[in-house]
Design a protein around this motif. Sequence first.
Motif, PDB file in Angstrom:
ATOM      1  N   ALA A  61       0.969  11.964   6.097  1.00 35.56           N
ATOM      2  CA  ALA A  61       1.632  12.881   5.165  1.00 35.56           C
ATOM      3  C   ALA A  61       1.458  14.344   5.551  1.00 35.56           C
ATOM      4  N   CYS A  62       0.842  14.598   6.722  1.00 31.10           N
ATOM      5  CA  CYS A  62       0.476  15.977   7.065  1.00 31.10           C
ATOM      6  C   CYS A  62       1.678  16.894   7.211  1.00 31.10           C
ATOM      7  N   ARG A  63       2.823  16.368   7.605  1.00 35.01           N
ATOM      8  CA  ARG A  63       3.977  17.232   7.875  1.00 35.01           C
ATOM      9  C   ARG A  63       4.617  17.790   6.616  1.00 35.01           C
ATOM     10  N   VAL A  64       4.259  17.263   5.444  1.00 34.25           N
ATOM     11  CA  VAL A  64       4.854  17.785   4.213  1.00 34.25           C
ATOM     12  C   VAL A  64       3.821  18.341   3.241  1.00 34.25           C
ATOM     13  N   ARG A  65       2.559  18.219   3.565  1.00 42.40           N
ATOM     14  CA  ARG A  65       1.514  18.662   2.632  1.00 42.40           C
ATOM     15  C   ARG A  65       1.542  20.163   2.376  1.00 42.40           C
ATOM     16  N   HIS A  66       2.152  20.931   3.265  1.00 36.00           N
ATOM     17  CA  HIS A  66       2.149  22.381   3.100  1.00 36.00           C
ATOM     18  C   HIS A  66       3.283  22.871   2.204  1.00 36.00           C
ATOM     19  N   PHE A  67       4.064  21.962   1.654  1.00 33.04           N
ATOM     20  CA  PHE A  67       5.066  22.303   0.641  1.00 33.04           C
ATOM     21  C   PHE A  67       4.486  22.003  -0.745  1.00 33.04           C
ATOM     22  N   PRO A  68       4.664  22.878  -1.709  1.00 37.61           N
ATOM     23  CA  PRO A  68       4.130  22.615  -3.051  1.00 37.61           C
ATOM     24  C   PRO A  68       4.652  21.317  -3.661  1.00 37.61           C
ATOM     25  N   SER A  69       5.922  20.969  -3.390  1.00 35.70           N
ATOM     26  CA  SER A  69       6.510  19.735  -3.919  1.00 35.70           C
ATOM     27  C   SER A  69       6.917  18.841  -2.752  1.00 35.70           C
ATOM     28  N   HIS A  70       6.258  17.684  -2.619  1.00 36.20           N
ATOM     29  CA  HIS A  70       6.539  16.807  -1.474  1.00 36.20           C
ATOM     30  C   HIS A  70       6.255  15.357  -1.855  1.00 36.20           C
ATOM     31  N   ILE A  71       6.736  14.444  -1.005  1.00 34.07           N
ATOM     32  CA  ILE A  71       6.539  13.023  -1.245  1.00 34.07           C
ATOM     33  C   ILE A  71       6.661  12.263   0.077  1.00 34.07           C
ATOM     34  N   VAL A  72       5.995  11.124   0.150  1.00 36.03           N
ATOM     35  CA  VAL A  72       6.148  10.191   1.268  1.00 36.03           C
ATOM     36  C   VAL A  72       6.456   8.828   0.671  1.00 36.03           C
ATOM     37  N   LEU A  73       7.529   8.190   1.153  1.00 33.59           N
ATOM     38  CA  LEU A  73       7.925   6.861   0.679  1.00 33.59           C
ATOM     39  C   LEU A  73       7.769   5.853   1.815  1.00 33.59           C
ATOM     40  N   VAL A  74       7.408   4.637   1.444  1.00 29.42           N
ATOM     41  CA  VAL A  74       7.330   3.546   2.416  1.00 29.42           C
ATOM     42  C   VAL A  74       8.178   2.382   1.922  1.00 29.42           C
ATOM     43  N   ALA A  75       8.624   1.560   2.877  1.00 29.08           N
ATOM     44  CA  ALA A  75       9.402   0.360   2.557  1.00 29.08           C
ATOM     45  C   ALA A  75       8.557  -0.872   2.885  1.00 29.08           C
ATOM     46  N   GLU A  76       8.384  -1.751   1.886  1.00 26.57           N
ATOM     47  CA  GLU A  76       7.687  -3.021   2.084  1.00 26.57           C
ATOM     48  C   GLU A  76       8.712  -4.138   2.249  1.00 26.57           C
ATOM     49  N   TYR A  77       8.392  -5.101   3.126  1.00 26.66           N
ATOM     50  CA  TYR A  77       9.345  -6.174   3.403  1.00 26.66           C
ATOM     51  C   TYR A  77       8.708  -7.544   3.178  1.00 26.66           C
ATOM     52  N   GLY A  78       9.470  -8.418   2.513  1.00 30.38           N
ATOM     53  CA  GLY A  78       9.086  -9.820   2.378  1.00 30.38           C
ATOM     54  C   GLY A  78       7.923 -10.059   1.439  1.00 30.38           C
ATOM     55  N   GLU A  79       7.564 -11.324   1.313  1.00 28.54           N
ATOM     56  CA  GLU A  79       6.474 -11.717   0.429  1.00 28.54           C
ATOM     57  C   GLU A  79       5.128 -11.188   0.918  1.00 28.54           C
ATOM     58  N   GLU A  80       5.027 -10.950   2.230  1.00 28.76           N
ATOM     59  CA  GLU A  80       3.774 -10.422   2.788  1.00 28.76           C
ATOM     60  C   GLU A  80       3.628  -8.922   2.540  1.00 28.76           C
ATOM     61  N   LYS A  81       4.680  -8.290   2.037  1.00 32.45           N
ATOM     62  CA  LYS A  81       4.683  -6.855   1.752  1.00 32.45           C
ATOM     63  C   LYS A  81       4.317  -6.037   2.993  1.00 32.45           C
TER      64      LYS A  81
END
Length: 406
Positions: A61-81
Amino acid sequence: MKVVSVEISPELRGEKKECLVVVREYEEKKDKVAVEEIERRCEIGQRGKPTLVTDLMGDPACRVRHFPSHIVLVAEYGEEKEIVGVIRGCVKTVTRGASGSGYVKLGYLLGLRVSPTHRRLNIGTKLVNKLEEWCKQNRVEFSYMATDYTNEPSVNLFTKKCSYIKFRTLAMLIQPIHAHHKSIHSSVSIIRLPNILAESVYRQVFMNSEFFPKDIDLILSSKLNLGTYMAVPKKVLPKWDLRANILPPNYAILSVWNTKEVFKLQVKGVSPLAYAWCMGSRLVDGWIPWLRLPSFPDVFRKFGLYFLFGLHMEGRNGRSLMKSLCAFAHNMGRDDGECGALVAEVGPRDPVQEAIPHWRKFSWADLWCIKNLKDEMDDPDEKSSLSDWMKSRSSSSVIFVDPRDF
């Protein structure tokens, strides 16, 4: 844990079955290792060709931590997540140029990665869509992204599947750090400006440019900012008072951003001959620097970059003063020991481009694509103004590139 969405993917590897894809917010303790693995797998190049590997310093997440408003999203796949995708986003407020009034709120999308074994399942599209939803929740008017102009898969994803349009094309200029110091003419004085004065100068110079950030004060006060420097003719100094807040007739200015605290790069997979040539040129350059050989930095170990931003010049000596500033920044990088190159990104019509030393073979065109997220507005005139900005040629020759975007 905050779950952003749950969707069904149609197929995996040609097998017709329902596959669960969940897009949710990144959790550092739970997801860090998996996201780092995605980054590593996405950096694999073609066999027999050099690969540029990015090390995010153990913090996805280091590339966005220097913005006051930021987020990191991930995609999980299948039953194994299994985590198969990641994207970052942040929000900032910037100018629209001379034709625009006031500021506009933007969402910046970056760092989209999808595991090579899970491509063509619309996972990238899902990640972009969910990040746009987060932007809308933050009252963002536009979202935009940047990519290498030749990166067809990325351009097609955003323009053909996600309704973005090609907006601006900028020049990414790269100058490798040599083994020796660059000389600065004795008639030039280089001054480090206090942050409060640098902010005042930048607000004067860039207020009618595009993408100038409202929170420039936060950028200048960041620990990653190594300072703002102004070059002026030495004979001007006795006649010019910094405290008067009046700019001299001839000057150049820039700031230096230390990206090596955020990420480091490394080149792998070069041939033994290429390796020997690069290292040999650097050794010779160090032994006999007066020859000014075009030596190549040691990019075969991890190295950082200095990003030059806020570049501007005025007056008949502006070009030579800017070259002196770039030489000064080069010497800073050379003394650092871990900096391999200087990077600057400027608009195609910005006069400063001609004064920035760079290697053409390592520089490229950077494409920015944009999308209007504010479909319904109370003020139809404002809606028309935003649409006009999106579709028109830049009203300013200057585009301010936020170093946090890099």
